[in-house]
Design a protein around this motif. Sequence first.
Motif, PDB file in Angstrom:
ATOM      1  N   GLU A 123       0.794  -1.142  -0.016  1.00 15.77           N
ATOM      2  CA  GLU A 123       0.036   0.168   0.029  1.00 15.77           C
ATOM      3  C   GLU A 123       0.826   1.280   0.046  1.00 15.77           C
ATOM      4  O   GLU A 123       0.449   2.289  -0.644  1.00 15.77           O
ATOM      5  CB  GLU A 123      -1.076   0.140   1.482  1.00 15.77           C
TER       6      GLU A 123
ATOM      7  N   ALA B 277       2.427   1.625  -3.351  1.00 13.46           N
ATOM      8  CA  ALA B 277       1.307   1.907  -4.199  1.00 13.46           C
ATOM      9  C   ALA B 277       0.818   3.550  -4.376  1.00 13.46           C
ATOM     10  O   ALA B 277       0.828   4.148  -5.163  1.00 13.46           O
ATOM     11  CB  ALA B 277       0.054   1.173  -4.167  1.00 13.46           C
TER      12      ALA B 277
ATOM     13  N   ALA C 120      -4.334   7.784  -8.171  1.00 15.72           N
ATOM     14  CA  ALA C 120      -4.666   6.956  -6.913  1.00 15.72           C
ATOM     15  C   ALA C 120      -3.754   5.679  -6.891  1.00 15.72           C
ATOM     16  O   ALA C 120      -3.384   5.344  -7.831  1.00 15.72           O
ATOM     17  CB  ALA C 120      -6.231   6.768  -6.962  1.00 15.72           C
TER      18      ALA C 120
ATOM     19  N   GLU D  45      -4.150   2.825  -6.417  1.00 15.82           N
ATOM     20  CA  GLU D  45      -4.941   1.523  -6.105  1.00 15.82           C
ATOM     21  C   GLU D  45      -4.541   0.790  -7.672  1.00 15.82           C
ATOM     22  O   GLU D  45      -4.384   1.311  -8.493  1.00 15.82           O
ATOM     23  CB  GLU D  45      -6.611   1.933  -6.404  1.00 15.82           C
ATOM     24  N   ALA D  46      -4.730  -0.642  -7.614  1.00 14.59           N
ATOM     25  CA  ALA D  46      -4.309  -1.428  -8.555  1.00 14.59           C
ATOM     26  C   ALA D  46      -5.072  -1.049 -10.011  1.00 14.59           C
ATOM     27  O   ALA D  46      -4.274  -1.013 -10.809  1.00 14.59           O
ATOM     28  CB  ALA D  46      -4.707  -2.807  -8.159  1.00 14.59           C
TER      29      ALA D  46
ATOM     30  N   VAL E 145      -1.522  -5.078  -5.838  1.00 14.55           N
ATOM     31  CA  VAL E 145      -1.359  -4.263  -4.600  1.00 14.55           C
ATOM     32  C   VAL E 145      -1.592  -5.342  -3.347  1.00 14.55           C
ATOM     33  O   VAL E 145      -2.671  -5.628  -3.162  1.00 14.55           O
ATOM     34  CB  VAL E 145      -2.447  -2.906  -4.447  1.00 14.55           C
TER      35      VAL E 145
ATOM     36  N   ARG F  37      -2.251  -5.892   0.517  1.00 16.81           N
ATOM     37  CA  ARG F  37      -2.858  -4.765   1.461  1.00 16.81           C
ATOM     38  C   ARG F  37      -2.786  -5.477   3.024  1.00 16.81           C
ATOM     39  O   ARG F  37      -3.759  -5.304   3.776  1.00 16.81           O
ATOM     40  CB  ARG F  37      -4.244  -4.277   0.986  1.00 16.81           C
TER      41      ARG F  37
ATOM     42  N   SER G 236      -5.282  -6.779  -4.159  1.00 15.06           N
ATOM     43  CA  SER G 236      -6.075  -6.130  -5.184  1.00 15.06           C
ATOM     44  C   SER G 236      -5.267  -6.273  -6.460  1.00 15.06           C
ATOM     45  O   SER G 236      -3.934  -6.011  -6.515  1.00 15.06           O
ATOM     46  CB  SER G 236      -6.482  -4.549  -5.092  1.00 15.06           C
TER      47      SER G 236
ATOM     48  N   SER H  86     -10.136  -6.799 -13.161  1.00 12.56           N
ATOM     49  CA  SER H  86      -9.828  -6.735 -11.755  1.00 12.56           C
ATOM     50  C   SER H  86     -10.450  -7.704 -10.936  1.00 12.56           C
ATOM     51  O   SER H  86     -11.607  -8.076 -11.110  1.00 12.56           O
ATOM     52  CB  SER H  86     -10.098  -5.113 -11.298  1.00 12.56           C
TER      53      SER H  86
ATOM     54  N   GLU I 183     -10.408  -9.043  -6.256  1.00 11.90           N
ATOM     55  CA  GLU I 183      -9.853  -8.803  -5.072  1.00 11.90           C
ATOM     56  C   GLU I 183      -9.709 -10.235  -4.428  1.00 11.90           C
ATOM     57  O   GLU I 183     -10.418 -11.047  -4.600  1.00 11.90           O
ATOM     58  CB  GLU I 183     -10.800  -8.048  -4.033  1.00 11.90           C
TER      59      GLU I 183
END
Length: 294
Positions: free
Chosen positions: A179, A182, A192, A194-195, A208, A210, A216, A223, A225
Amino acid sequence: MTVTIFGSAIADLVFRLERLPRPGETLLGTAGAPLAGGKGLNQAIAAARDGADVRFVGCVGRDEHGDLLRMALIGAGVNVTGLRGEDAPSGLACVCVDATGQNQIAVSPGANLLARAAQLPELRDDTILLMQMEVPPEENARAITRARQAGARVLLNLAPAAAMDRAALGGVELLIVNESEAAWLGQQLGRAGEAAALHAALGIGVAVTRGGEGASVATAAGSFEVPAFTVEVVDSTGAGDAWCGVLAAALHLGMPLELAVRRANAAGALACTKPGAAPAMPDSAAIDALMGLD
């Protein structure tokens, strides 16, 4: 198929404290003998313990720490013909771990700064090349170019976070960041952390990690999770390395990406249940058991 790790080998001096020190503060704790570590070495051992055929390429000093690092790799069944001894001190890290298992790490790269992509053996289209950022970034870029020319699959763990040549990054199949890494990368890109946002900006797959929230992933295929596994945390040092090494091993064994990420999540969780880095890398039996596959 072979997993080739181009990266760092570092001896870890681990200090156990009730809490992590604040700036300018000195705390008393306990420390033991140096342990084998370094992101590259940890990832190589994690991949080997999960059943992959692993080669390690990097540099250590011709000193007692270098001997420790070499023997740790050999003991895990890793091919070390690409591990070169140098007239420079081996990499050394100071790892502070608090009572909850959280850590702070300072690293002196030492001989790792002498690692060169030219040390890599022949790469083929059945090779997975896994790298980190504790060797010179320009050598990682050269390694990526060689790998892509050979048709090999390239995984890059952007840890610790550092700038990489954008053209070279385009040759990476999957970029792996935690995180904080990232968030740093997102700042550099104006996106951002985020992935999905990083994937859109870079045009490559991004994972990513976490921690207790799982992982993610965003790729051209979509995409998803993957939730984390719940464990009692003793020491989080090396958890990300377990994740990366086992992901590479799972892909090496032909698993689809989502299942490989779930297996990596299990490995990262298990690495938190034991002290140290390389000594905490789990084996395939432990991973299977946590995943309910035994």
